[in-house]
Scaffold this motif. Structure first.
Motif, PDB file in Angstrom:
ATOM      1  N   ALA A 407       1.643  53.899  21.432  1.00  0.00           N
ATOM      2  CA  ALA A 407       1.335  55.326  21.481  1.00  0.00           C
ATOM      3  C   ALA A 407       0.166  55.678  20.570  1.00  0.00           C
ATOM      4  O   ALA A 407      -0.679  56.517  20.919  1.00  0.00           O
ATOM      5  CB  ALA A 407       2.574  56.136  21.095  1.00  0.00           C
ATOM      6  N   ALA A 408       0.106  55.057  19.401  1.00  0.00           N
ATOM      7  CA  ALA A 408      -0.993  55.342  18.476  1.00  0.00           C
ATOM      8  C   ALA A 408      -2.327  54.930  19.084  1.00  0.00           C
ATOM      9  O   ALA A 408      -3.334  55.647  18.959  1.00  0.00           O
ATOM     10  CB  ALA A 408      -0.763  54.613  17.151  1.00  0.00           C
ATOM     11  N   PRO A 425      -1.949  67.175  20.539  1.00  0.00           N
ATOM     12  CA  PRO A 425      -1.896  66.997  21.998  1.00  0.00           C
ATOM     13  C   PRO A 425      -2.080  65.541  22.427  1.00  0.00           C
ATOM     14  O   PRO A 425      -1.447  65.088  23.392  1.00  0.00           O
ATOM     15  CB  PRO A 425      -3.044  67.889  22.498  1.00  0.00           C
ATOM     16  N   HIS A 426      -2.952  64.809  21.722  1.00  0.00           N
ATOM     17  CA  HIS A 426      -3.140  63.401  22.046  1.00  0.00           C
ATOM     18  C   HIS A 426      -1.868  62.608  21.745  1.00  0.00           C
ATOM     19  O   HIS A 426      -1.436  61.754  22.547  1.00  0.00           O
ATOM     20  CB  HIS A 426      -4.312  62.819  21.252  1.00  0.00           C
ATOM     21  N   ILE A 427      -1.256  62.887  20.597  1.00  0.00           N
ATOM     22  CA  ILE A 427      -0.013  62.215  20.232  1.00  0.00           C
ATOM     23  C   ILE A 427       1.085  62.555  21.233  1.00  0.00           C
ATOM     24  O   ILE A 427       1.860  61.688  21.664  1.00  0.00           O
ATOM     25  CB  ILE A 427       0.425  62.617  18.806  1.00  0.00           C
ATOM     26  N   ALA A 430       0.625  60.697  24.524  1.00  0.00           N
ATOM     27  CA  ALA A 430       0.884  59.264  24.342  1.00  0.00           C
ATOM     28  C   ALA A 430       2.381  58.986  24.187  1.00  0.00           C
ATOM     29  O   ALA A 430       2.915  58.021  24.753  1.00  0.00           O
ATOM     30  CB  ALA A 430       0.122  58.753  23.127  1.00  0.00           C
ATOM     31  N   VAL A 431       3.073  59.823  23.433  1.00  0.00           N
ATOM     32  CA  VAL A 431       4.516  59.643  23.228  1.00  0.00           C
ATOM     33  C   VAL A 431       5.266  59.836  24.538  1.00  0.00           C
ATOM     34  O   VAL A 431       6.178  59.065  24.875  1.00  0.00           O
ATOM     35  CB  VAL A 431       5.019  60.615  22.152  1.00  0.00           C
ATOM     36  N   GLU A 434       4.934  56.886  26.703  1.00  0.00           N
ATOM     37  CA  GLU A 434       5.741  55.758  26.219  1.00  0.00           C
ATOM     38  C   GLU A 434       7.208  55.937  26.606  1.00  0.00           C
ATOM     39  O   GLU A 434       7.880  54.982  27.004  1.00  0.00           O
ATOM     40  CB  GLU A 434       5.598  55.667  24.692  1.00  0.00           C
ATOM     41  N   LEU A 435       7.714  57.167  26.519  1.00  0.00           N
ATOM     42  CA  LEU A 435       9.110  57.424  26.848  1.00  0.00           C
ATOM     43  C   LEU A 435       9.377  57.318  28.344  1.00  0.00           C
ATOM     44  O   LEU A 435      10.506  57.050  28.767  1.00  0.00           O
ATOM     45  CB  LEU A 435       9.520  58.811  26.345  1.00  0.00           C
ATOM     46  N   MET A 436       8.349  57.534  29.159  1.00  0.00           N
ATOM     47  CA  MET A 436       8.531  57.510  30.608  1.00  0.00           C
ATOM     48  C   MET A 436       8.438  56.106  31.206  1.00  0.00           C
ATOM     49  O   MET A 436       8.566  55.938  32.419  1.00  0.00           O
ATOM     50  CB  MET A 436       7.481  58.419  31.273  1.00  0.00           C
TER      51      MET A 436
END
Length: 459
Positions: A407-408, A425-427, A430-431, A434-436
């Motif tokens: 994510a980072a 918003p970028h974080i 990305a998060v 990652e969760l999807m």
């Protein structure tokens, strides 16, 4: 800056006398085969070189053996033992000697000396001399029993090879330069400060590093029991840092020993085979190639390789159990560090668990650990928005270390595309990505306050 010479810097020149003497032995053997007359000065030169070898041995040219063999075994060595060891090491110490040895024994087809050539080069003609040769090469002879010398093949074409650790001990280099068969070199490196784990896990990893570093010393200098390995099991969910921890250990060993340590990862596709006996043969070849190297073998998903043995109902079950049993004993005999990782410790055969020197548990990171991971894994030189609070991000979303790393990097890519500092918003994007990954719907509660920074509709 002046650097004190290492012991090997002083010993290696002494060993030059051994290789020069073997060169003259080959000259004599080559002349006898071809009928070439040697100059009259050759005899004096040969005697002079033999005296140089005696002087070098008295000065400690083979002192390196004390680091890998018990003192009582070394005290039993005779001059013929060192002659035999020198002949076995010569093709590695001076590769140019290998083809010459090969050409003198076409029936063997290799560069390591066979017994017929050894007898010829050492000029062992009398029956008593030949008997002594076989005595010093028997399985219980000091040199062989201590693992310094190996006898391979069958009579009359048996071959002498140096023990795996001899090359490292006396020449301070690996015997093999090519990657071991069935493994890939890992270029990943890490530092202790980058490894975010509970204190107990970090302490165990440092203990494992110390075990590898001092293993030979405890056996050779302190008279401790010879311990192979060590073997370590890293157990924890995916993304908790098991693979990265192995790279940290390799880096730490390189710093401790001032010698580069390689980290190899097992390639299961090149080891496992559907044909009976091939898996064991492939594993043997891999571990034999790693013997004596400054190298760590890392085996990911070890529960798939070393699963529990079950009841035997047919020939396939019997072979599967034999395969696991072989791997248990073979890893236990390997003289070098091995790290196995697993997501499910319960899937690993309990008989194998008892053979590990250390078992390190890698828990999922808590909020504080997640915040520290975000701090470390967001590119250090990337511009960051003032409102980007890694403590809040770490508390809001439960991700593993591996997921945070992904994510980072994803957030950094988005910021670079927008040509703006990395922001919430970028974080958030990305998060959410990652969760999807597991294909399910992500709930707002899983992403916390970051959902407020997503521009697309929340479903």
């Amino acid at each position: 800056m002046t650097v004190a010479p290492k012991d090997t810097d002083l010993i290696l020149p002494l060993l030059d006398a051994e290789w020069a003497r073997i060169d003259l032995m080959l000259v004599l053997a080559e002349a006898m085969r071809t009928g070439v007359d040697l100059p009259e000065s050759f005899s004096d030169e040969f005697d002079s070189q033999a005296k140089s070898v005696e002087t070098a041995r008295a000065a400690g040219s083979w002192t390196g053996l004390t680091t890998i063999a018990p003192r009582d075994a070394l005290d039993e060595l005779k001059q013929i033992d060192l002659d035999l060891l020198a002949l076995a090491v010569a093709p590695v110490a001076r590769p140019a000697l290998g083809p010459r040895i090969h050409s003198l024994q076409p029936q063997i087809g290799g560069a390591f000396p066979g017994l017929p050539l050894v007898q010829e080069m050492l000029m062992l003609k009398a029956a008593g001399d030949v008997d002594l040769l076989f005595q010093r090469l028997s399985p219980t002879a000091p040199m062989v029993a201590a693992g310094l010398l190996r006898v391979e093949g069958s009579t009359p074409y048996q071959v002498l090879r140096p023990g795996a650790r001899v090359i490292r001990a006396i020449l301070n280099r690996d015997a093999e330069l090519a990657p071991p068969p069935g493994a890939n070199l890992s270029n990943q490196r890490g530092k202790w400060t980058e490894l975010i784990l509970p204190p107990q896990a970090l302490s165990q990893l440092r203990d494992f590093t110390a075990w590898v570093h001092h293993n030979d010393r405890i056996g050779s200098e302190w008279g401790g029991k010879t311990m192979h390995g060590p073997l370590a099991l890293f157990s924890g969910a995916s993304g908790t840092g098991k693979t990265f921890a192995a790279s940290v250990v390799a880096t730490a060993l390189s710093e401790r020993t001032s010698e580069p340590w390689a980290l190899y990862t097992l390639d299961l596709g090149r080891i496992m085979s559907k044909y009976v006996g091939e898996t064991e043969a492939n594993l043997n070849a891999l571990l034999e190639s790693l013997d004596g190297r400054r190298a760590i073998l890392q085996i990911d998903e070890a529960d798939g390789l070393l699963g529990k043995r079950g009841e035997v109902s047919d020939a396939r079950d019997r072979y599967a159990n034999l395969e696991v049993s072989h791997m248990l004993s073979r890893f236990e005999r390997h003289n070098g560090p091995v790290i196995l990782t697993t997501n499910l410790r319960s899937n690993v055969d309990s008989a194998f668990l008892r053979r590990f020197q250390l078992i390190v548990d890698f828990p999922a990171p808590d909020a504080a650990a997640r915040a520290e991971l975000w701090r470390i894994l967001i590119p250090a030189n990337a511009p960051r928005a003032d409102r980007l609070d890694v403590l809040a991000v770490g508390d809001a979303v439960r991700l593993s270390g591996g997921s945070i790393a992904n994510a980072a990097h994803y957030a950094a890519v988005l910021a670079a595309e927008d040509e703006t500092p990395i922001d919430l918003p970028h974080i958030a994007r990305a998060v959410r990505a990652e969760l999807m990954k597991d294909g399910r719907q992500v709930r707002k509660s899983e992403i916390g306050f970051l959902c407020d920074h997503l521009s697309e509709d929340w479903t």
